[in-house]
Design a protein around this motif. Structure first.
Motif, PDB file in Angstrom:
ATOM      1  N   TYR A  31       3.960  -5.522 -14.018  1.00 28.21           N
ATOM      2  CA  TYR A  31       3.134  -6.397 -13.247  1.00 28.21           C
ATOM      3  C   TYR A  31       3.736  -7.721 -12.803  1.00 28.21           C
ATOM      4  O   TYR A  31       4.824  -8.040 -13.642  1.00 28.21           O
ATOM      5  N   PRO A  32       3.359  -8.586 -12.122  1.00 33.16           N
ATOM      6  CA  PRO A  32       4.124  -9.829 -11.664  1.00 33.16           C
ATOM      7  C   PRO A  32       4.099 -10.653 -12.789  1.00 33.16           C
ATOM      8  O   PRO A  32       3.074 -10.840 -13.502  1.00 33.16           O
ATOM      9  N   LEU A  33       5.075 -11.486 -13.172  1.00 30.80           N
ATOM     10  CA  LEU A  33       5.292 -12.516 -14.115  1.00 30.80           C
ATOM     11  C   LEU A  33       5.493 -13.860 -13.695  1.00 30.80           C
ATOM     12  O   LEU A  33       5.996 -13.985 -12.471  1.00 30.80           O
ATOM     13  N   TYR A  79       5.699 -13.834  -9.988  1.00 26.72           N
ATOM     14  CA  TYR A  79       6.963 -12.865  -9.173  1.00 26.72           C
ATOM     15  C   TYR A  79       7.026 -11.668  -9.413  1.00 26.72           C
ATOM     16  O   TYR A  79       6.756 -11.154 -10.647  1.00 26.72           O
ATOM     17  N   GLU A  80       7.592 -10.686  -8.461  1.00 24.38           N
ATOM     18  CA  GLU A  80       7.672  -9.388  -8.745  1.00 24.38           C
ATOM     19  C   GLU A  80       8.711  -9.034  -7.883  1.00 24.38           C
ATOM     20  O   GLU A  80       8.830  -9.506  -6.879  1.00 24.38           O
ATOM     21  N   SER A  81       9.570  -7.881  -8.515  1.00 24.47           N
ATOM     22  CA  SER A  81      10.731  -7.503  -7.556  1.00 24.47           C
ATOM     23  C   SER A  81      10.263  -6.703  -6.711  1.00 24.47           C
ATOM     24  O   SER A  81       9.156  -5.994  -6.563  1.00 24.47           O
ATOM     25  N   HIS A  87       5.167  -3.318   0.175  1.00 27.99           N
ATOM     26  CA  HIS A  87       4.592  -4.592   0.404  1.00 27.99           C
ATOM     27  C   HIS A  87       3.003  -3.904  -0.170  1.00 27.99           C
ATOM     28  O   HIS A  87       2.448  -2.937   0.202  1.00 27.99           O
ATOM     29  N   HIS A  88       2.450  -4.869  -0.986  1.00 25.35           N
ATOM     30  CA  HIS A  88       0.989  -4.244  -1.676  1.00 25.35           C
ATOM     31  C   HIS A  88       0.146  -5.531  -2.089  1.00 25.35           C
ATOM     32  O   HIS A  88       0.776  -6.505  -2.061  1.00 25.35           O
ATOM     33  N   HIS A  89      -0.862  -5.158  -2.653  1.00 25.29           N
ATOM     34  CA  HIS A  89      -1.761  -6.239  -3.247  1.00 25.29           C
ATOM     35  C   HIS A  89      -2.211  -5.927  -4.610  1.00 25.29           C
ATOM     36  O   HIS A  89      -1.577  -5.170  -5.079  1.00 25.29           O
ATOM     37  N   HIS A  90      -3.130  -6.818  -5.115  1.00 23.39           N
ATOM     38  CA  HIS A  90      -2.935  -6.707  -6.765  1.00 23.39           C
ATOM     39  C   HIS A  90      -4.795  -7.139  -6.953  1.00 23.39           C
ATOM     40  O   HIS A  90      -5.241  -7.648  -6.283  1.00 23.39           O
ATOM     41  N   ILE A  91      -4.977  -6.520  -8.024  1.00 17.59           N
ATOM     42  CA  ILE A  91      -6.383  -6.639  -8.862  1.00 17.59           C
ATOM     43  C   ILE A  91      -6.121  -7.455 -10.197  1.00 17.59           C
ATOM     44  O   ILE A  91      -5.563  -6.928 -10.766  1.00 17.59           O
ATOM     45  N   ALA A 100      -3.456  -5.242 -11.935  1.00 17.34           N
ATOM     46  CA  ALA A 100      -2.736  -3.607 -11.479  1.00 17.34           C
ATOM     47  C   ALA A 100      -2.509  -3.820 -10.055  1.00 17.34           C
ATOM     48  O   ALA A 100      -3.159  -4.736  -9.280  1.00 17.34           O
ATOM     49  N   ASP A 101      -1.587  -3.043  -9.733  1.00 14.28           N
ATOM     50  CA  ASP A 101      -1.147  -2.994  -8.135  1.00 14.28           C
ATOM     51  C   ASP A 101      -2.015  -2.080  -7.590  1.00 14.28           C
ATOM     52  O   ASP A 101      -2.419  -1.255  -7.871  1.00 14.28           O
ATOM     53  N   LEU A 102      -2.450  -2.600  -6.305  1.00 14.96           N
ATOM     54  CA  LEU A 102      -2.982  -1.770  -5.055  1.00 14.96           C
ATOM     55  C   LEU A 102      -1.772  -1.410  -4.084  1.00 14.96           C
ATOM     56  O   LEU A 102      -1.583  -1.987  -3.459  1.00 14.96           O
TER      57      LEU A 102
HETATM   58 ZN   LIG Z   1       2.631  -5.692  -7.515  1.00 14.45          ZN
END
Ligand SMILES: [Zn+2]
Ligand SMILES: [Zn+2]
Ligand SMILES: [Zn+2]
Length: 137
Positions: A31-33, A79-81, A87-91, A100-102
């Motif tokens: 997940y993004p840090l 930030y995420e790699s 390309h995606h979104h998050h919840i 979590a990644d969507l």
């Molecule tokens: Zn993500």
């Protein structure tokens, strides 16, 4: 533009070691840090990089398009790699903070509409979701 790229290259060379270490940390994370998370993980791995350098390196990596910046309503960026990730979104859970990644983007049609309506060229967009994960419901 050329100046910008030259500047980034020069900066990139200067920050090669932290850059590699930070990219590595981001790639390993599911997940993004935040910058503070990255700093803590580097410390755990005994990589001596101060927080200011972490911030500066993240900014460079973002400009180079290697990482994505995410804002999940926390008053800080994450930030995420981008490597190997579309390309995606998050919840994000309002209870425990789980992210979590969507792995989808529903905004392609809307982007075309925005460009038509405004005559802007859309470069990026943000769309994040907030709610309650199964454990916190
Ligand atoms: Zn993500
Ligand atoms: Zn939760
Ligand atoms: Zn999208």
């Amino acid at each position: 533009m050329t100046n910008l790229i030259a500047g980034l290259r020069a900066e990139g060379r200067r920050l090669t070691r932290p850059r590699k270490a930070i990219l590595d940390v981001l790639e390993k994370s599911k997940y993004p840090l935040s910058a503070a998370d990255v700093h803590a993980r580097l410390k755990r791995e005994q990589v001596a990089v101060d927080l200011v350098t972490v911030y500066r390196t993240l900014a460079v990596l973002k400009k180079l398009g290697l990482i994505a910046q995410v804002e999940l309503g926390e008053g800080q960026f994450r930030y995420e790699s981008r490597h190997g990730r579309e390309h995606h979104h998050h919840i994000r859970c309002r209870g425990c903070g789980r992210i979590a990644d969507l792995m989808l983007c529903p905004l392609k049609k809307l982007t075309a509409l925005v460009e038509r309506e405004t005559r802007f060229t859309v470069e990026e967009h943000s769309l994040e979701f907030f709610g309650w994960c199964p454990k916190c419901q």
